[in-house]
Design an enzyme around this catalytic site. Structure first.
Site, mmCIF file in Angstrom:
data_model
loop_
_atom_site.group_PDB
_atom_site.id
_atom_site.type_symbol
_atom_site.label_atom_id
_atom_site.label_comp_id
_atom_site.label_asym_id
_atom_site.label_seq_id
_atom_site.Cartn_x
_atom_site.Cartn_y
_atom_site.Cartn_z
ATOM 1 N N ARG A 54 0.803 -1.224 0.000
ATOM 2 C CA ARG A 54 0.000 0.000 0.000
ATOM 3 C C ARG A 54 0.829 1.264 0.000
ATOM 4 O O ARG A 54 0.485 2.222 -0.683
ATOM 5 C CB ARG A 54 -1.064 -0.030 1.099
ATOM 6 C CG ARG A 54 -0.664 0.324 2.461
ATOM 7 C CD ARG A 54 -1.675 -0.174 3.432
ATOM 8 N NE ARG A 54 -1.706 -1.625 3.430
ATOM 9 C CZ ARG A 54 -2.782 -2.369 3.635
ATOM 10 N NH1 ARG A 54 -3.933 -1.803 3.841
ATOM 11 N NH2 ARG A 54 -2.701 -3.673 3.634
ATOM 12 N N THR A 55 1.941 1.280 0.725
ATOM 13 C CA THR A 55 2.718 2.527 0.776
ATOM 14 C C THR A 55 3.357 2.831 -0.581
ATOM 15 O O THR A 55 3.326 3.967 -1.053
ATOM 16 C CB THR A 55 3.794 2.448 1.884
ATOM 17 O OG1 THR A 55 3.136 2.160 3.124
ATOM 18 C CG2 THR A 55 4.549 3.748 2.020
ATOM 19 N N LYS A 82 24.207 -3.782 3.530
ATOM 20 C CA LYS A 82 23.235 -2.700 3.513
ATOM 21 C C LYS A 82 23.856 -1.350 3.135
ATOM 22 O O LYS A 82 23.381 -0.657 2.263
ATOM 23 C CB LYS A 82 22.545 -2.574 4.871
ATOM 24 C CG LYS A 82 21.699 -3.754 5.256
ATOM 25 C CD LYS A 82 20.330 -3.693 4.600
ATOM 26 C CE LYS A 82 19.669 -5.031 4.465
ATOM 27 N NZ LYS A 82 19.526 -5.735 5.729
ATOM 28 N N ARG A 104 12.091 3.153 1.590
ATOM 29 C CA ARG A 104 11.714 2.252 2.685
ATOM 30 C C ARG A 104 12.863 1.266 2.875
ATOM 31 O O ARG A 104 13.354 0.672 1.900
ATOM 32 C CB ARG A 104 10.431 1.500 2.364
ATOM 33 C CG ARG A 104 10.231 0.329 3.309
ATOM 34 C CD ARG A 104 8.846 -0.203 3.331
ATOM 35 N NE ARG A 104 7.910 0.768 3.895
ATOM 36 C CZ ARG A 104 6.690 0.448 4.314
ATOM 37 N NH1 ARG A 104 6.267 -0.788 4.234
ATOM 38 N NH2 ARG A 104 5.894 1.367 4.810
ATOM 39 N N HIS A 134 7.791 6.498 10.332
ATOM 40 C CA HIS A 134 7.015 6.397 9.095
ATOM 41 C C HIS A 134 6.144 7.657 9.025
ATOM 42 O O HIS A 134 4.931 7.611 9.237
ATOM 43 C CB HIS A 134 6.150 5.129 9.179
ATOM 44 C CG HIS A 134 5.500 4.709 7.904
ATOM 45 N ND1 HIS A 134 5.560 5.448 6.741
ATOM 46 C CD2 HIS A 134 4.751 3.614 7.609
ATOM 47 C CE1 HIS A 134 4.870 4.810 5.796
ATOM 48 N NE2 HIS A 134 4.372 3.704 6.303
HETATM 49 C C1 NCD Z 1 3.073 -0.130 8.260
HETATM 50 C C2 NCD Z 1 4.546 -0.252 7.996
HETATM 51 O O1 NCD Z 1 4.965 -0.845 7.014
HETATM 52 O O2 NCD Z 1 5.278 0.306 8.796
HETATM 53 N N1 NCD Z 1 2.262 -0.350 7.171
HETATM 54 C C3 NCD Z 1 2.121 0.549 6.199
HETATM 55 O O3 NCD Z 1 2.960 1.386 5.952
HETATM 56 N N2 NCD Z 1 0.973 0.532 5.526
HETATM 57 C C4 NCD Z 1 2.624 -0.882 9.427
HETATM 58 C C5 NCD Z 1 2.890 -2.341 9.465
HETATM 59 O O4 NCD Z 1 3.560 -2.911 8.622
HETATM 60 O O5 NCD Z 1 2.424 -2.943 10.431
#
Ligand code: NCD
Length: 321
Positions: A54-55, A82, A104, A134
């Protein structure tokens, strides 16, 4: 504001500016304007070293609605160490002319490293670094709370928000505690002692070990995913016991204030931290959070790359596509 690495990078006014601009963007997107020409010719790179649906999709949709070119770089599984892998990848992206890098990474501090070492000349947006932060998730959560409980106006003072569950492994919790308090809300962290980080007392939030104790007093409950992939040890006796003490179910929802909302950043473990019928109940704004994420990320990209104010946005869109 050059980058968005942490909620600490934002003043309260800057955070409100992001939310207000997102309100304008969502209004315009709901009406006639589907796409804004604002970032035409600019390149946004999604640099994802960790799984995400989703992100990544949300940032991609946001960048495309602003007419930017989007490059998706999924670097998961690289065998390089890394540090090397991040540096080499960043230099490659720089050579391609990235105007913004959305990163990310499983290591806390990765986004800061990218920005500090100046491996890219583009702006850096932290889309989740390890268990650290985040920030855009927190911004979309505050946007959703403000939309539902404050009609898109002002700050969040007078509201009480419970953040429930695996606080220890959650970058969402960390960013939300910072932002909600910055915007004037009171935060209660609800978790078993094993799922709270060392030093959590310094976060300024109230702490409770009982979900049942806080239900009647909160305006929103934000459920956290139990992050099993970050657990190499047992943090609670059994999943049944976790659900019984810290899981949201309809019986608990019925004890909330009538106006209170139910949130979850996704992905959900249905049946563990939240029951399926709670997730789908009329109090749940979980699907709305996803939609709001696009408006908020458009706002962040627009303000970081355009360097403009929400007034300019309206002028741009008036002559837009
Ligand atoms: C979160 C994440 O990846 O930090 N989800 C997200 O960004 N939609 C929370 C999670 O993974 O639990």
């Amino acid at each position: 504001m050059k980058n968005l690495l942490s909620i600490d990078d934002l003043t309260k006014d800057q955070a409100l500016e992001i939310l207000d601009t997102a309100v304008e963007l969502s209004r315009l997107s709901d009406s006639s304007v589907r796409k804004f020409p604002t970032l035409r010719g600019r390149t946004v790179v999604n640099l994802f070293f960790e799984d995400s649906t989703r992100t990544r999709i949300s940032f991609e949709a946001a960048a495309k609605r602003l007419s930017a070119d989007v490059i998706n770089f999924s670097a998961k599984g690289s065998s390089l160490s890394k540090g090397e892998s991040l540096k080499d990848t960043a230099l490659t992206l720089q050579a391609m002319g990235a105007d913004a890098v959305v990163i990310r990474h499983p290591a806390s501090g990765a986004a800061h490293q990218l920005a500090r070492q100046e491996w890219t000349k583009g702006v850096v947006i932290n889309a989740g670094d390890g268990t650290h932060e985040h920030p855009t998730q927190a911004l979309l959560d505050s946007f959703t709370i403000r939309r539902n409980l404050r009609s898109d106006q002002g700050d969040l003072s007078g509201l009480t928000i419970a953040i429930v569950g695996d606080v220890l492994h959650s970058r969402v919790a960390r960013s939300n505690v910072l932002l909600l308090q910055k915007l004037g809300a009171k935060v209660i962290l609800v978790a078993p002692p094993t799922l709270l980080p060392v030093g959590v007392q310094q976060w300024g939030a109230q702490i409770s070990y009982s979900l049942d104790d806080v239900l009647a007093n909160v305006d929103a409950v934000m459920m956290l995913r139990v992050q099993r992939e970050r657990m190499d040890d047992l943090f609670f006796p059994t999943e049944r016991e976790y659900s019984r003490n810290f899981g949201l179910n309809l019986e608990r929802i019925n004890r909330l204030k009538k106006s209170a909302i139910v949130m979850h950043p996704g992905p959900m473990n249905r049946g563990l931290e939240i029951s399926a019928d709670s997730a789908d109940s009329s109090r749940s704004v979980i699907v709305e959070q996803v939609a709001n994420g696009v408006s908020v990320r458009m706002s962040v990209l627009y303000l970081l790359l355009g360097g403009a104010t929400s007034r300019d946005l309206l002028m741009t869109s008036a002559g837009g596509i």
